[in-house]
Design a protein around this motif. Structure first.
Motif, PDB file in Angstrom:
ATOM      1  N   MET A   1      70.033 -56.969 -16.285  1.00  0.00           N
ATOM      2  CA  MET A   1      71.158 -56.791 -17.205  1.00  0.00           C
ATOM      3  C   MET A   1      71.247 -55.364 -17.745  1.00  0.00           C
ATOM      4  SD  MET A   1      72.478 -59.820 -17.195  1.00  0.00           S
ATOM      5  CE  MET A   1      73.484 -60.059 -18.664  1.00  0.00           C
ATOM      6  N   ARG A   2      70.255 -54.529 -17.433  1.00  0.00           N
ATOM      7  CA  ARG A   2      70.230 -53.113 -17.837  1.00  0.00           C
ATOM      8  C   ARG A   2      70.402 -52.954 -19.352  1.00  0.00           C
ATOM      9  NH1 ARG A   2      74.334 -50.772 -13.183  1.00  0.00           N
ATOM     10  NH2 ARG A   2      73.214 -51.622 -11.380  1.00  0.00           N
ATOM     11  N   GLY A   3      69.833 -53.909 -20.094  1.00  0.00           N
ATOM     12  CA  GLY A   3      70.004 -53.875 -21.539  1.00  0.00           C
ATOM     13  C   GLY A   3      69.355 -52.694 -22.212  1.00  0.00           C
ATOM     14  N   SER A   4      68.306 -52.145 -21.612  1.00  0.00           N
ATOM     15  CA  SER A   4      67.621 -51.012 -22.233  1.00  0.00           C
ATOM     16  C   SER A   4      68.166 -49.676 -21.742  1.00  0.00           C
ATOM     17  CB  SER A   4      66.113 -51.100 -21.952  1.00  0.00           C
ATOM     18  OG  SER A   4      65.872 -51.176 -20.565  1.00  0.00           O
TER      19      SER A   4
ATOM     20  N   GLN B   1      71.509 -46.901 -20.984  1.00  0.00           N
ATOM     21  CA  GLN B   1      72.669 -46.417 -21.749  1.00  0.00           C
ATOM     22  C   GLN B   1      73.923 -47.215 -21.422  1.00  0.00           C
ATOM     23  OE1 GLN B   1      73.344 -42.253 -21.174  1.00  0.00           O
ATOM     24  NE2 GLN B   1      75.019 -42.125 -22.662  1.00  0.00           N
ATOM     25  N   PHE B   2      73.916 -47.867 -20.249  1.00  0.00           N
ATOM     26  CA  PHE B   2      75.114 -48.596 -19.812  1.00  0.00           C
ATOM     27  C   PHE B   2      74.738 -50.024 -19.413  1.00  0.00           C
ATOM     28  CE2 PHE B   2      75.724 -44.091 -18.678  1.00  0.00           C
ATOM     29  CZ  PHE B   2      76.788 -43.797 -19.519  1.00  0.00           C
ATOM     30  N   PRO B   3      74.543 -50.891 -20.389  1.00  0.00           N
ATOM     31  CA  PRO B   3      74.210 -52.287 -20.057  1.00  0.00           C
ATOM     32  C   PRO B   3      75.372 -52.970 -19.352  1.00  0.00           C
ATOM     33  CG  PRO B   3      74.671 -52.057 -22.400  1.00  0.00           C
ATOM     34  CD  PRO B   3      74.612 -50.663 -21.845  1.00  0.00           C
ATOM     35  N   LEU B   4      75.068 -53.960 -18.498  1.00  0.00           N
ATOM     36  CA  LEU B   4      76.102 -54.665 -17.762  1.00  0.00           C
ATOM     37  C   LEU B   4      76.976 -55.489 -18.710  1.00  0.00           C
ATOM     38  CD1 LEU B   4      74.204 -55.985 -14.602  1.00  0.00           C
ATOM     39  CD2 LEU B   4      75.499 -53.860 -14.887  1.00  0.00           C
TER      40      LEU B   4
ATOM     41  N   ARG C   1      70.922 -77.431  -9.066  1.00  0.00           N
ATOM     42  CA  ARG C   1      69.636 -77.088  -9.653  1.00  0.00           C
ATOM     43  C   ARG C   1      69.333 -75.642  -9.256  1.00  0.00           C
ATOM     44  NH1 ARG C   1      67.401 -82.275  -7.517  1.00  0.00           N
ATOM     45  NH2 ARG C   1      67.474 -83.793  -9.195  1.00  0.00           N
ATOM     46  N   ALA C   2      69.664 -74.740 -10.151  1.00  0.00           N
ATOM     47  CA  ALA C   2      69.485 -73.318  -9.861  1.00  0.00           C
ATOM     48  C   ALA C   2      68.657 -72.680 -10.969  1.00  0.00           C
ATOM     49  CB  ALA C   2      70.841 -72.617  -9.750  1.00  0.00           C
ATOM     50  N   LEU C   3      67.890 -71.668 -10.588  1.00  0.00           N
ATOM     51  CA  LEU C   3      67.127 -70.876 -11.547  1.00  0.00           C
ATOM     52  C   LEU C   3      67.805 -69.529 -11.702  1.00  0.00           C
ATOM     53  CD1 LEU C   3      64.587 -70.362 -13.298  1.00  0.00           C
ATOM     54  CD2 LEU C   3      63.485 -69.474 -11.223  1.00  0.00           C
ATOM     55  N   LEU C   4      68.095 -69.151 -12.932  1.00  0.00           N
ATOM     56  CA  LEU C   4      68.744 -67.875 -13.209  1.00  0.00           C
ATOM     57  C   LEU C   4      67.785 -67.009 -14.015  1.00  0.00           C
ATOM     58  CD1 LEU C   4      71.231 -70.276 -13.968  1.00  0.00           C
ATOM     59  CD2 LEU C   4      72.415 -68.228 -13.165  1.00  0.00           C
ATOM     60  N   VAL C   5      67.443 -65.855 -13.470  1.00  0.00           N
ATOM     61  CA  VAL C   5      66.556 -64.921 -14.159  1.00  0.00           C
ATOM     62  C   VAL C   5      67.390 -63.732 -14.606  1.00  0.00           C
ATOM     63  CG1 VAL C   5      64.511 -63.466 -13.992  1.00  0.00           C
ATOM     64  CG2 VAL C   5      64.585 -65.655 -12.777  1.00  0.00           C
ATOM     65  N   PHE C   6      67.545 -63.596 -15.923  1.00  0.00           N
ATOM     66  CA  PHE C   6      68.285 -62.475 -16.500  1.00  0.00           C
ATOM     67  C   PHE C   6      67.258 -61.509 -17.080  1.00  0.00           C
ATOM     68  CE2 PHE C   6      71.272 -66.061 -16.786  1.00  0.00           C
ATOM     69  CZ  PHE C   6      72.357 -65.514 -16.108  1.00  0.00           C
ATOM     70  N   ASP C   7      67.057 -60.409 -16.401  1.00  0.00           N
ATOM     71  CA  ASP C   7      66.018 -59.448 -16.776  1.00  0.00           C
ATOM     72  C   ASP C   7      66.611 -58.336 -17.634  1.00  0.00           C
ATOM     73  OD1 ASP C   7      63.480 -58.348 -16.807  1.00  0.00           O
ATOM     74  OD2 ASP C   7      63.739 -57.275 -14.924  1.00  0.00           O
TER      75      ASP C   7
END
Length: 938
Positions: free
Chosen positions: A343-346, A348-351, A390-396
């Motif tokens: 997610m590029r949260g850290s 300058q341009f988070p998604l 049944r899905a696994l979602l990893v939001f990094d």
């Protein structure tokens, strides 16, 4: 249709009414609180349940007055009720745990069988899978925790357990239908639908089973029945999967096939986007188990929230590594895909969340041209696609809750793992994991797995030094280990040497595109624009102590309490600062190095010096306020007005003052050291002298000696001869307490010379009294007696009642040692009267103890016991634990001589316990006395 496997029944049961099997007999747990307590321990097994968590689950908002005592009582009753297996409940420093092997708890046995069944499905052994899964389901005896009266357990854990049961039935019935035994599944499905009418997956399975049996009309009728329920109860049509199944039947296609994981066949590519796992993953075992159990849940209850696990921690703590490793470990549970998004949260341009939803839709098979342009429609389609998957979602690397909230699935069939440097406190989550640094064992294991056993075994001391510099941060350990592994010709000791320089330490933690400094910088540059948090972070880099309270942080930054706490909260939520206890803050060692770097780059020398001076002055003036209460008759130290921005603490009484000194013990010595290192000599020697009262009372001999030596050096460097004399006397007393009598005498003699040379008439008799004490310790009682008499006369002339009382009590001690017990008793009584007159509880307690010894030598055991017991009470009232322990040693001796060996044993055991709690070597004496008592005949 289900039956219990032919193996020994579990020892503990929570899959239904709670039970425990004692001596082979299933026994119900009678008392409601004991049932709840046992359920909590079993559900959290094998991890330790903290005191706070346990009391919250047991009593919620109706806590008893003495919570810890009540909890201890219930633990004792539960152990007693469990009889021969009561010892399974063990006490830990932070709480309690129960030792139950995997096969002894029906829940863990169920999960193992369910996993084994899933493995057989993967191999194509459907008949074997059904047999195992029905054995697992046979462990259920009814609704879970039905007889446990804890609303939180009912609200949270009971639902999770029920969801596990539903997921087990889904898997079992999928396999029944897939192996061509739909009639075996139908009876169970009719019963399950009657219990869970809104569970769509059961309806889908029933329709498929009926059609596979050739009962086309019944299958369509079952679909219509399901649709009627959903429209009437929820106001929605059946999901896409069930509708597709109806269309296949209407089109007279071949009987719809149900694959072993329970989804209609489709040709879309299943996304498998997890980054590569690492072969040397190490540690985090407790979280792997907890997270694995959480992700094993497949609820299927409409209205329930999906499984969401949030991993937070500082940069370099290993959040992404853990999330990816966990994803690989559990991917078999999510056959409809594993999706990974940074997610590029850290950055300058988070998604943007809507852009992420568009990408996920494409990954899930939606034609790019069909992705809605409207944000709300895009999120709705995304949730609809996940509804029956049944899905696994990893939001990094999530920035905040607002970024992730629209991307949470609407159904309970999928699961989410989110990582973030921020706490995401408003995000609805089933499990939150705040990753701390690695412990020594795991840090060593990770380092060894990269560098190799041969090299680490060859240089164990160097390995310890390297890991000490890494301070448990996984990223730092990995980087430095990779660098060492890449240079096999260079000894590990060479890297250890480079890491000793704190100022260049972060330079060593860089390799390729990885760097600890860069990782920290990401979090630091994201701090709010109002600089308060950033300034506080940089200021903390200037303080070398182990932690800092909120009041101390306010002095360091020069801000008021509210602004300080707000800035600290921001740093804690950004994982740049740890909150070790209420109002106490701690910087990780490497973050401390980084914070100091930033302070030196961004703040001028004047600002840095002002911050340090404010904090040191705050410690000095707060310690002075404490000393005035701890020893109200101590000699005054020159007072000065605290600098602006400094608000020293005040205390209600001497106990509160002593508690603060004990809490700040390490920081007080650090403050003396820091003051000396920055050239604040006057501040350093004044603080060292101020701490005399606290150190004397608590007998912190090492700290006392170190602080006094530093203070003496600073007084000499400042050219202040009167202060030098005071510090010589202070150091002399510290040496005397450490039984370094020859050195103490020399320091006292030098102090007396300076007192006389500088006209310090207040300190001269006090130091002479201390010198006489040393002579008494050396057995020179006649010399000591004469000196005490001289000191007493001096205090009488000056009008110092405290000085008269102290000299009189010391004179009494010498008279007793010289055999004049009657005179000793008279002098002790005179001293007691003076101490009571001026309210000196410490002096009163000491004198009572010594008086008790005189009575004992006279054979007056009753009077001795009364005096010593009274002394113990006075020490307790003054908060003097060391005095309490010493008095118990003396009381035990008196009781033993009087023939009361049981009382003596109790007293010496109390002394041992107190000395041990203080980590005082004085515990050796009562231990030896106890051994002698046990060895004595009779």
């Amino acid at each position: 249709m289900t039956q219990q496997p032919l193996e020994m029944a579990p020892l503990f049961g929570i899959l239904g009414p709670l039970y425990v099997r004692i001596n082979g007999t299933e026994t119900a747990v009678g008392a409601a609180k004991l049932r709840a307590l046992l359920a909590i321990l079993l559900l959290r097994s094998p991890r330790i349940v903290t005191i706070d968590e346990m009391t919250d689950l047991l009593w919620e908002d109706r806590l008893p007055r003495k919570t810890r005592a009540a909890l201890n009582t219930y633990i004792g009753r539960l152990r007693q009720m469990l009889g021969p297996i009561g010892s399974r409940i063990r006490t830990a420093p932070t709480g309690y745990a129960i030792d139950a092997r995997a096969d002894e708890l029906d829940l863990t046995r169920f999960l193992r069988l369910r996993a084994a069944g899933q493995e057989e499905i993967g191999k194509g052994n459907l008949a074997q899978a059904v047999r195992i899964l029905r054995s697992a389901l046979g462990l259920w005896r009814g609704a879970p925790l039905v007889d446990v009266t804890s609303s939180r357990l009912q609200r949270e854990d009971s639902q999770v357990l029920a969801q596990l049961r539903v997921a087990g039935w889904e898997m079992c019935l999928d396999a029944e239908i897939a192996r061509g035994r739909p009639q075996e599944a139908l009876e169970d499905l009719n019963r399950l639908i009657a219990t869970c009418p809104l569970h769509e997956r059961f309806h889908e399975q029933r329709v498929a089973a009926l059609h596979q049996m050739g009962r086309r009309a019944d299958a369509l009728a079952a679909y219509q029945a399901a649709r009627t329920v959903f429209v009437a109860e929820l106001g929605v049509e059946p999901g896409a999967s069930l509708q597709r199944l109806q269309q296949e039947i209407l089109a007279e296609s071949v009987a719809p096939s149900i694959d072993p994981v329970g989804r209609t066949s489709r040709s879309a590519v299943v996304p498998a986007q997890l980054p590569a796992d690492i072969a040397d993953f190490t540690g985090r075992a407790e979280w792997m188990d907890t997270l694995g159990r959480s992700l094993a849940v497949d609820p299927g209850f409409p209205g329930s929230m999906p499984t969401v696990a949030v991993l937070t921690g500082a940069g370099g703590a290993g959040k992404t590594t853990l999330a990816v490793h966990l994803g690989h470990r559990t991917r078999a549970r999510f056959p409809d895909g594993q999706l990974y998004i940074s997610m590029r949260g850290s950055s300058q341009f988070p998604l943007d969340s809507a852009d992420v939803a568009a990408r996920l839709l494409r990954d899930l098979g939606v034609d790019p041209a069909s992705v809605p342009t409207d944000r709300s429609e895009r999120y709705s389609l995304y949730r609809s696609l996940l509804a029956n998957r049944r899905a696994l979602l990893v939001f990094d690397d999530v920035r905040d809750t607002a970024q992730l909230r629209p991307l949470l699935p609407g159904s309970t069939r999928s699961a989410v793992i989110a990582t973030s440097r921020n706490d995401l406190v408003t995000l609805p989550a089933n499990l939150r994991v705040d990753l701390d640094v690695m412990d020594d064992d795991n840090a060593t294991a990770l380092f060894t797995s990269i560098v190799g056993r041969e090299r680490t075994d060859a240089e164990p001391a160097a390995v310890r030094e390297v890991l000490r510099a890494c301070a448990g941060l996984p990223l730092a350990i990995r980087i430095v280990a990779v660098r060492i592994a890449a240079n096999p010709a260079h000894p590990i000791g060479a890297m250890a040497g480079r890491l000793t320089n704190a100022r260049s330490r972060l330079d060593q933690f860089e390799v390729d595109d990885l760097g600890v400094r860069a990782s920290f910088g990401i979090s630091y540059t994201r701090l709010p624009a109002d600089t308060a948090a950033a300034e506080s972070f940089r200021a903390l880099g200037l303080w070398p102590g182990p932690d800092l309270g909120s009041a101390g942080l306010a002095a360091l930054t020069g801000r008021d309490a509210a602004a300080t706490e707000l800035a600290a909260d921001t740093l804690v939520s950004s994982h740049l600062l740890q909150c070790t206890a209420t109002g106490r803050y701690h910087l990780h060692d490497l973050l401390h190095v980084y914070a100091r770097e930033q302070a030196e780059r961004q703040d001028g020398p004047g600002d840095r010096d002002a911050a340090v001076t404010r904090l040191l002055a705050w410690y000095l003036h707060t310690a002075a306020n404490a000393a005035d209460l701890i020893r109200p008759h101590h000699l005054p130290i020159p007072a000065e007005t605290p600098p602006a921005g400094t608000t020293p603490l005040g205390f209600a009484d001497d106990i509160a003052a002593l508690d603060w000194c004990r809490l700040e013990r390490a920081n007080l010595l650090t403050a003396v050291q820091l003051a000396a290192s920055v050239g604040a000599d006057r501040l350093a020697w004044r603080l060292a002298l101020t701490l005399w009262s606290y150190y004397y009372l608590d007998k912190n001999r090492d700290d006392w000696t170190a602080a006094s030596e530093i203070g003496l050096a600073c007084a000499r460097r400042a050219g202040d001869r009167r202060a030098e004399g005071a510090l010589l006397a202070c150091l002399g007393t510290a040496l005397c307490e450490s039984r370094r009598y020859t050195e103490a005498i020399e320091h006292y003699r030098q102090a007396l010379e300076l007192h006389r040379a500088t006209g310090d008439t207040q300190r001269e008799p006090v130091t002479m009294n201390s010198l006489a004490v040393v002579y008494g310790e050396l057995g020179k009682f006649a010399l000591a007696r004469d000196m005490f008499a001289e000191v007493r006369a001096s205090h009488v002339r000056s009008g110092s009642r405290q000085g008269v009382g102290l000299a009189t009590a010391n004179l009494a001690l010498c008279l007793a040692e010289l055999g004049d017990h009657d005179a000793a008793v008279r002098h002790y009584r005179e001293a007691l009267d003076i101490y009571r007159e001026i309210g000196d509880r410490y002096g009163e307690a000491t004198t009572l103890g010594n008086l008790g010894l005189v009575y004992e030598s006279l054979g007056a055991h009753r009077l001795a016991t009364e005096a010593l017991t009274d002394a113990f009470r006075r020490y307790a009232a003054a908060g003097n634990r060391h005095g309490q322990a010493q008095t118990m040693v003396m009381l035990g001796r008196s009781q033993n001589r009087a023939g009361d060996r049981a009382a003596a044993r109790r007293s010496w055991r109390t002394a041992v316990r107190i000395f041990d709690e203080l980590h005082d070597p004085g515990a050796a004496e009562p231990r030896e006395l106890l051994r002698g008592l046990d060895a004595a005949p009779g």
